[in-house]
Design a protein around this motif. Sequence first.
Motif, mmCIF file in Angstrom:
data_model
loop_
_atom_site.group_PDB
_atom_site.id
_atom_site.type_symbol
_atom_site.label_atom_id
_atom_site.label_comp_id
_atom_site.label_asym_id
_atom_site.label_seq_id
_atom_site.Cartn_x
_atom_site.Cartn_y
_atom_site.Cartn_z
ATOM 1 N N GLN A 11 0.836 -1.199 0.000
ATOM 2 C CA GLN A 11 0.000 0.000 0.000
ATOM 3 C C GLN A 11 0.873 1.253 0.000
ATOM 4 O OE1 GLN A 11 -3.511 0.124 2.413
ATOM 5 N NE2 GLN A 11 -3.453 -2.090 2.754
ATOM 6 N N LEU A 12 0.266 2.360 -0.380
ATOM 7 C CA LEU A 12 0.982 3.626 -0.418
ATOM 8 C C LEU A 12 1.334 4.105 0.982
ATOM 9 C CD1 LEU A 12 -1.087 5.552 -3.100
ATOM 10 C CD2 LEU A 12 1.113 4.412 -3.396
ATOM 11 N N LEU A 13 2.444 4.830 1.074
ATOM 12 C CA LEU A 13 2.822 5.468 2.327
ATOM 13 C C LEU A 13 2.170 6.845 2.380
ATOM 14 C CD1 LEU A 13 6.674 4.875 2.550
ATOM 15 C CD2 LEU A 13 4.903 3.742 3.857
ATOM 16 N N ALA A 14 1.530 7.137 3.472
ATOM 17 C CA ALA A 14 0.998 8.480 3.707
ATOM 18 C C ALA A 14 1.848 9.094 4.808
ATOM 19 C CB ALA A 14 -0.463 8.421 4.124
ATOM 20 N N ILE A 15 2.534 10.164 4.491
ATOM 21 C CA ILE A 15 3.456 10.797 5.427
ATOM 22 C C ILE A 15 2.805 12.047 5.996
ATOM 23 C CG2 ILE A 15 5.698 11.933 5.634
ATOM 24 C CD1 ILE A 15 6.664 10.042 3.403
ATOM 25 N N ALA A 16 2.835 12.153 7.310
ATOM 26 C CA ALA A 16 2.252 13.322 7.978
ATOM 27 C C ALA A 16 3.090 14.555 7.650
ATOM 28 C CB ALA A 16 2.202 13.100 9.488
ATOM 29 N N GLY A 17 2.414 15.585 7.241
ATOM 30 C CA GLY A 17 3.098 16.823 6.915
ATOM 31 C C GLY A 17 2.233 18.017 7.252
ATOM 32 N N ILE A 18 2.831 19.166 7.159
ATOM 33 C CA ILE A 18 2.098 20.410 7.343
ATOM 34 C C ILE A 18 2.472 21.345 6.202
ATOM 35 C CG2 ILE A 18 1.780 20.243 9.829
ATOM 36 C CD1 ILE A 18 4.242 21.961 10.223
ATOM 37 N N TRP A 19 1.564 22.248 5.905
ATOM 38 C CA TRP A 19 1.841 23.226 4.857
ATOM 39 C C TRP A 19 1.163 24.531 5.211
ATOM 40 C CZ3 TRP A 19 -1.880 25.648 1.889
ATOM 41 C CH2 TRP A 19 -3.158 25.106 1.954
ATOM 42 N N ASP A 20 1.657 25.562 4.584
ATOM 43 C CA ASP A 20 1.073 26.886 4.755
ATOM 44 C C ASP A 20 1.496 27.718 3.556
ATOM 45 O OD1 ASP A 20 -0.337 28.987 5.844
ATOM 46 O OD2 ASP A 20 0.954 29.227 7.590
ATOM 47 N N GLU A 21 0.859 28.849 3.391
ATOM 48 C CA GLU A 21 1.237 29.799 2.355
ATOM 49 C C GLU A 21 1.530 31.139 3.007
ATOM 50 O OE1 GLU A 21 -2.106 29.771 -0.317
ATOM 51 O OE2 GLU A 21 -1.239 28.122 -1.482
ATOM 52 N N TRP A 22 2.545 31.789 2.498
ATOM 53 C CA TRP A 22 2.910 33.111 2.971
ATOM 54 C C TRP A 22 2.830 34.048 1.778
ATOM 55 C CZ3 TRP A 22 7.424 36.086 1.831
ATOM 56 C CH2 TRP A 22 7.567 37.245 2.622
ATOM 57 N N VAL A 23 2.266 35.213 1.978
ATOM 58 C CA VAL A 23 2.187 36.202 0.914
ATOM 59 C C VAL A 23 3.226 37.280 1.199
ATOM 60 C CG1 VAL A 23 0.712 37.832 -0.310
ATOM 61 C CG2 VAL A 23 -0.276 35.724 0.616
#
Length: 94
Positions: A11-23
């Motif tokens: 099965q696929l690996l799902a890796i915990a991550g975080i993201w954000d956008e900066w303007v």
Amino acid sequence: VQTRISRTDGQLLAIAGIWDEWVSPEGEVLPSYTMLTVNADSHDLFKNYHRAEKEKRQVVILQNENYLDWLQGSQEQAQDLLVGFPAEQLQAST
């Protein structure tokens, strides 16, 4: 040597991550992403992939049943998922 880490069940690996956008002040949108890691000093697989004098780390791999908890759950639910994935459910190949 490049190494591929995969699940033994295919099965696929799902890796915990975080993201954000900066303007920026100029209006440029800059996305930012990171994969979360935990200590792997005693992990039977991941402990083999860092220099001897360095702390061993592994990405946080989510179990299938935890995807929605990671994406939509509370901060406490997400924090509970910051654990190592069982070494016996992973394999390495070069």
